[in-house]
Design an enzyme around this catalytic site. Structure first.
Site, short mmCIF file in Angstrom:
data_model
loop_
_atom_site.label_atom_id
_atom_site.label_comp_id
_atom_site.label_asym_id
_atom_site.label_seq_id
_atom_site.Cartn_x
_atom_site.Cartn_y
_atom_site.Cartn_z
N CYS A 2 -10.35 -2.35 14.63
CA CYS A 2 -10.63 -2.06 16.04
C CYS A 2 -9.45 -1.28 16.61
O CYS A 2 -8.39 -1.21 16.01
CB CYS A 2 -10.78 -3.37 16.81
SG CYS A 2 -11.94 -4.51 16.05
N ARG A 27 -11.77 4.19 14.83
CA ARG A 27 -11.38 2.88 14.29
C ARG A 27 -12.50 1.85 14.41
O ARG A 27 -12.48 0.81 13.75
CB ARG A 27 -10.15 2.35 15.03
CG ARG A 27 -8.91 3.21 14.86
CD ARG A 27 -7.79 2.70 15.72
NE ARG A 27 -7.20 1.49 15.20
CZ ARG A 27 -6.10 1.43 14.47
NH1 ARG A 27 -5.45 2.53 14.20
NH2 ARG A 27 -5.62 0.30 14.04
N TRP A 74 -14.99 -2.87 15.93
CA TRP A 74 -15.78 -2.87 14.70
C TRP A 74 -16.01 -4.35 14.38
O TRP A 74 -15.08 -5.08 14.05
CB TRP A 74 -15.02 -2.18 13.57
CG TRP A 74 -15.80 -2.13 12.30
CD1 TRP A 74 -16.91 -1.37 12.05
CD2 TRP A 74 -15.56 -2.88 11.11
NE1 TRP A 74 -17.37 -1.60 10.78
CE2 TRP A 74 -16.57 -2.52 10.17
CE3 TRP A 74 -14.61 -3.81 10.73
CZ2 TRP A 74 -16.63 -3.06 8.90
CZ3 TRP A 74 -14.68 -4.36 9.45
CH2 TRP A 74 -15.68 -3.98 8.55
N ASN A 98 -7.37 -7.07 17.25
CA ASN A 98 -7.79 -6.37 16.03
C ASN A 98 -7.37 -7.26 14.87
O ASN A 98 -6.21 -7.65 14.77
CB ASN A 98 -7.08 -5.01 15.95
CG ASN A 98 -7.29 -4.32 14.61
OD1 ASN A 98 -8.29 -4.56 13.94
ND2 ASN A 98 -6.35 -3.47 14.23
N GLY A 99 -8.32 -7.60 14.00
CA GLY A 99 -7.99 -8.46 12.85
C GLY A 99 -8.96 -9.62 12.78
O GLY A 99 -10.06 -9.56 13.32
N GLU A 479 -17.65 9.70 -6.18
CA GLU A 479 -17.20 10.08 -4.85
C GLU A 479 -18.33 10.82 -4.10
O GLU A 479 -18.56 10.59 -2.91
CB GLU A 479 -15.93 10.94 -4.97
CG GLU A 479 -15.47 11.66 -3.71
CD GLU A 479 -15.12 10.73 -2.54
OE1 GLU A 479 -15.17 9.51 -2.70
OE2 GLU A 479 -14.85 11.27 -1.46
N LYS A 483 -20.03 9.62 -0.61
CA LYS A 483 -20.11 10.48 0.59
C LYS A 483 -21.55 10.52 1.11
O LYS A 483 -21.79 10.40 2.30
CB LYS A 483 -19.66 11.92 0.29
CG LYS A 483 -18.20 12.15 0.05
CD LYS A 483 -17.35 12.14 1.29
CE LYS A 483 -16.82 10.76 1.54
NZ LYS A 483 -15.58 10.39 0.86
N GLU A 486 -22.68 7.12 2.64
CA GLU A 486 -22.10 6.64 3.89
C GLU A 486 -22.50 7.47 5.11
O GLU A 486 -22.58 6.92 6.20
CB GLU A 486 -20.59 6.45 3.80
CG GLU A 486 -19.74 7.66 3.64
CD GLU A 486 -18.23 7.31 3.59
OE1 GLU A 486 -17.49 8.09 3.00
OE2 GLU A 486 -17.81 6.28 4.12
N HIS A 502 -28.23 5.08 -21.29
CA HIS A 502 -28.10 3.64 -21.55
C HIS A 502 -28.70 2.79 -20.44
O HIS A 502 -28.34 1.64 -20.27
CB HIS A 502 -26.63 3.28 -21.79
CG HIS A 502 -26.05 3.98 -22.97
ND1 HIS A 502 -26.38 3.65 -24.27
CD2 HIS A 502 -25.21 5.04 -23.07
CE1 HIS A 502 -25.75 4.46 -25.10
NE2 HIS A 502 -25.04 5.31 -24.39
N LYS A 602 -13.15 3.51 10.21
CA LYS A 602 -12.30 4.41 9.45
C LYS A 602 -11.41 3.66 8.47
O LYS A 602 -11.23 4.08 7.35
CB LYS A 602 -11.45 5.25 10.41
CG LYS A 602 -10.53 6.24 9.72
CD LYS A 602 -11.31 7.28 8.97
CE LYS A 602 -10.42 8.19 8.13
NZ LYS A 602 -11.17 8.87 7.08
O1 M6R Z 1 -7.47 4.13 4.23
P1 M6R Z 1 -7.87 3.87 2.81
O2 M6R Z 1 -7.77 5.09 1.97
O3 M6R Z 1 -7.15 2.72 2.19
O4 M6R Z 1 -9.41 3.50 2.89
C1 M6R Z 1 -10.13 3.16 1.74
C2 M6R Z 1 -11.63 3.20 1.99
O5 M6R Z 1 -11.98 2.32 3.02
C3 M6R Z 1 -12.11 4.61 2.35
O6 M6R Z 1 -11.77 5.54 1.37
C4 M6R Z 1 -13.65 4.63 2.56
O7 M6R Z 1 -14.28 4.37 1.35
C5 M6R Z 1 -14.08 5.98 3.14
N1 M6R Z 1 -14.94 5.77 4.26
C6 M6R Z 1 -14.79 6.83 2.17
O8 M6R Z 1 -15.20 8.03 2.72
#
Ligand code: M6R
Length: 607
Positions: A2, A27, A74, A98-99, A479, A483, A486, A502, A602
C-alpha cells in the site's frame, strides 16, 4: 503493498495528499482514503476503487485541515470496500498502515472483550484502537505509540494522526519502508521518496524499528529501544516527471520504449567501453573463490535469475541454485560455506526475497543484490550492491527492470569468469563487445512495434496461449507468459520447447496459439523440430525469430515477428521486447487496465 503519505503542513493538505497518492497508485489501487485533523475533529473520507473515486468524494465533501494522512490500498485482509479502506479511526486516532499485523486476531479478541467495536475486516484497525485506548487513558501520543509498537507482530509502516494533537503525526516502520521528508515549515511522511517528490527532495530513511514524531519544525526519530537517534537527510533525486507518462498512452508502453536508454546506462556502469573490459565496483570480497551461487527472487526478477544461471554456468563454470523466494525460505536450503547468495528485485522490498536475504545473511553467505531502487531495504543490506539503472518503474508489469537486471547479471557472470581465470582477455573483449551491441539491438526490436500491434487481435480472443523457448529463451518463454497473464488475463504458460511432447502437447488445438521464441543459432533447429510437432497437431504458431530464422521456418505460421540478428548472449534482452509488446498490445485490444491490472500491486511487501 500500500502507499502511505502524511503532511504536517502550513496550509490545506487534502489536495496535496491526493496528489501524493496519485504518485503511489502503482503500489495499490483497490481503495483509498484520507483523514485530516480540523477544528478538533478527525475528518475522514474513503472510497472503494481507483483514486479518482476518492477525488470525487472529496469534490462533494471536502476535508479541510493542515495536517493529514492518506492511503492507497492493496487488500490483504478484508475485501476492497470503503469500509475496509484506510484510514481506520476511532474518535481520537486515525491510522494508515502498509504491511500485515500477524497477531491481529488475538489483539482483536482482546479489544472486543474490552467492549470495543471494530467496524472493518482488516488487520490494521486493531492498531488504531490500541493506540486510541492509550490516548483515551491519558497517555501522550508518544507514550501511546511507545506502548503499542512492541505488541505488534508482523510487518508495518504506520502513519497516525491524533484528534487532540493537531500539530503532529507519528510514523513507524518495521519491515515496510517509510521516509520522512523535510520542507519549509512543513514535514512529511511517505512510503517512498517518489511519493514526496512534488513536496521535497530532502529525505531521511527510517531504519528497521524506528518511529518518528513529525511536527512543522521537523522530526524526532527514535529507534526500537526508544532512544533518540539521527538519520541522515539525503537529497532523494526523485523526479516528479519520472512518474508522468509523457506522450505515451501507458507507463508500461513508456517503460518498454525506455529500454535502449536504460540498458545502455546500466551497461555503462559495469563495462568499460574504451578497452571492452568488465569494470565492476571494487568489493571487499574474493569472487574468484565462489564455488556455488544461490539465486533467489520472485516473478520477473526470478526469470532474470534463470537466464543468469546459463551465463554463470557457461562463463564461470560455477553451479547455480535458483529458487522462488517464497519456496526457498521454507525448504531448509543447503548453503555452501563462503557462498554467494544473489537476490534480484526491482523494488528491493519484496517481502519473501527480503526474508530469504536475511536468512542467507544469518547463515554467513555473502549477499549480492541486483536492485533497481538504490535506497530500498535490500540495497541497504547488501554486501555487493549491484544497482540497475532503469529509473522508476511504475507499470505493474515489469519490463525495463528485467532487461537491466539481465545487463547487470551478464556483466557479473563475465566478471566472475575473468577473476576465476576462466575467461581470456580476448574472450572478455568479445563478450563485452556483444553486450554493448544490446542497446542498438533493442532499438531495432522496437521498430517492429507496429507489426506486433497489427497482429495482437489474433491472440486477444484466445483463452490459453503457450510460449516455447530453449536454453536462455526458456525463461523468456515463461516471462512472456507471465506478462500476458498479468495484463490481458489470458491464461498462458511458458515451456521448455523440448518438454512439450512430455505432456503439454495434449493441450494443442486450433484455439491455442503457440508463441515460439527461436533466434537463429545453435538451438534453432531443435526448437523448429518442436514447433513442427505442434504444427502437425493443428497448432497455430507465432514465430519470433530473425530474418534467417523466419526464412527457414516462418512459412505456414499464423504470424511471424522479426527480430534483428543478434549474438546468442544478448538474445534474451532483445527477445524480451516482442514478448512485452505482444502482451501490451493484446491487453490494449482487450481493453484491460494495462498499468494497474486487477488484483496486483507493483511490489509485494507481504508474505
Ligand atoms: O520488486 P521485485 O522485482 O522483487 O518484484 C518481484 C515480482 O513481484 C514482480 O516481478 C512481478 O512478478 C511483476 N508484476 C511481473 O511483471
Amino acid at each position: 503493498m500500500c502507499g502511505i503519505i502524511g503532511i504536517v503542513g502550513k496550509e490545506a493538505v487534502a489536495e496535496r495528499l491526493v496528489d501524493g497518492l496519485r504518485r503511489m497508485e502503482y503500489r495499490g489501487y483497490d481503495s483509498a482514503g484520507i483523514c485530516t485533523v480540523h477544528d478538533g475533529t478527525l475528518v475522514r473520507r474513503r472510497a472503494e476503487g481507483k483514486l479518482a473515486n476518492l477525488a470525487n468524494v472529496l469534490a462533494k465533501d471536502p476535508a479541510d485541515g493542515d495536517v493529514g494522512i492518506a492511503h492507497t490500498r492493496w487488500a490483504t485482509h478484508g475485501a476492497p470496500t470503503a469500509k475496509n479502506a484506510h484510514p481506520h479511526a476511532t474518535d481520537h486516532v486515525a491510522l494508515v498502515h502498509n504491511g500485515i499485523i500477524e497477531n491481529f486476531r488475538e489483539l482483536k479478541a482482546e479489544l472486543t472483550a474490552a467492549g470495543r467495536t471494530l467496524e472493518s475486516d482488516t488487520d490494521s484497525e486493531v492498531v488504531a484502537h490500541l493506540v486510541s485506548l492509550q490516548v483515551e487513558g491519558g497517555a501522550s501520543p508518544q507514550d501511546a505509540v511507545r506502548e503499542v509498537l512492541p505488541r505488534l507482530r508482523g510487518a508495518f509502516a504506520l502513519a497516525i494522526a491524533f484528534r487532540d494533537y493537531p500539530d503532529l503525526l507519528i510514523g513507524a516502520r518495521r519491515g515496510s519502508p517509510l521516509v520522512v521528508g523535510f520542507g519549509d515549515g512543513e514535514t512529511y511522511l511517505g512510503s517512498d521518496a517518489l511519493a514526496l517528490a512534488q513536496l521535497t527532495q530532502r529525505i531521511a530513511y527510517l531504519e528497521e524499528g524506528d518511529w518518528v514524531v513529525v511536527t512543522r519544525d521537523g522530526a524526532e526519530i527514535y529507534d526500537e529501544l526508544g532512544d533518540l537517534v539521527e538519520r541522515p537527510i539525503q537529497l532523494s533525486g526523485a523526479s516528479a516527471a519520472a512518474v508522468e507518462k509523457g506522450n505515451y498512452r501507458h507507463f508500461m508502453q513508456k517503460e518498454i520504449f525506455e529500454q535502449p536508454t536504460v540498458v545502455a546506462q546500466t551497461l555503462g556502469s559495469y563495462l568499460r567501453q574504451s578497452d571492452n573490459s568488465v569494470a565492476l565496483p571494487q568489493f571487499d570480497f574474493d569472487i574468484s573463490a565462489v564455488k556455488r551461487v544461490t539465486i533467489v527472487a520472485c516473478g520477473t526478477s526470478y526469470y532474470a535469475g534463470m537466464v543468469a544461471k546459463y551465463w554463470f554456468e557457461q562463463f564461470a563454470r560455477v553451479p547455480v541454485d535458483i529458487d522462488f523466494a517464497s519456496e526457498f525460505r521454507y525448504r531448509e536450503p543447503v548453503l555452501e560455506e563462503g557462498g554467494l547468495a544473489l537476490f534480484i528485485s526491482q523494488s528491493g522490498e519484496t517481502a519473501d526475497t527480503l526474508a530469504a536475504l536475511r536468512h542467507c545473511k544469518a547463515e554467513g553467505q555473502t549477499i549480492g543484490v541486483v536492485v533497481n531502487v538504490p535506497t530500498s531495504s535490500m540495497a541497504r543490506e547488501a554486501d555487493l550492491l549491484l544497482p540497475t539503472h532503469a529509473g522508476p518503474e511504475i507499470g505493474v508489469a515489469s519490463t525495463k527492470a528485467f532487461t537491466c537486471q539481465l545487463a547487470v547479471l551478464a556483466a557479473l557472470a563475465a566478471h566472475m569468469a575473468v577473476r576465476k581465470g576462466l575467461m581470456s582477455r580476448a574472450d572478455e573483449q568479445e563478450v563485452v563487445a556483444h553486450l554493448l551491441e544490446a542497446p542498438a539491438a533493442l532499438n531495432a526490436a522496437l521498430d517492429h512495434d507496429d507489426d506486433i500491434a497489427a497482429m495482437a487481435h489474433l491472440i486477444a480472443p484466445a483463452r490459453d496461449v503457450l510460449y516455447l523457448g530453449r536454453g536462455p529463451d526458456y525463461p523468456l518463454a515463461m516471462e512472456g507468459a507471465l506478462k500476458l497473464k498479468e495484463i490481458s488475463y489470458i491464461h498462458a504458460e511458458g515451456y521448455a520447447s523440448g518438454e512439450m511432447k512430455h505432456g503439454p502437447i495434449a493441450l494443442i488445438d486450433e484455439a491455442v496459439p503457440v508463441i515460439v521464441l527461436a533466434p537463429s543459432g545453435p538451438l534453432f533447429e531443435k526448437t523448429v523440430s518442436n514447433m513442427e510437432e505442434v504444427r502437425a497437431r493443428g497448432g497455430k504458431i507465432v514465430l519470433i525469430s530473425d530474418a534467417k530464422g523466419l526464412e527457414e521456418a516462418g512459412e505456414g505460421c499464423l504470424a511471424t515477428i522479426e527480430m534483428p540478428r543478434v549474438h546468442p548472449l544478448i538474445a534474451p534482452l532483445v527477445y524480451a521486447i516482442p514478448v512485452q509488446l505482444l502482451a501490451y498490445h493484446v491487453a490494449c485490444v482487450k481493453g484491460t487496465d494495462v498499468d494497474q491490472p486487477r488484483n496486483l500491486a507493483k511490489s509485494v511487501t507481504v508474505e
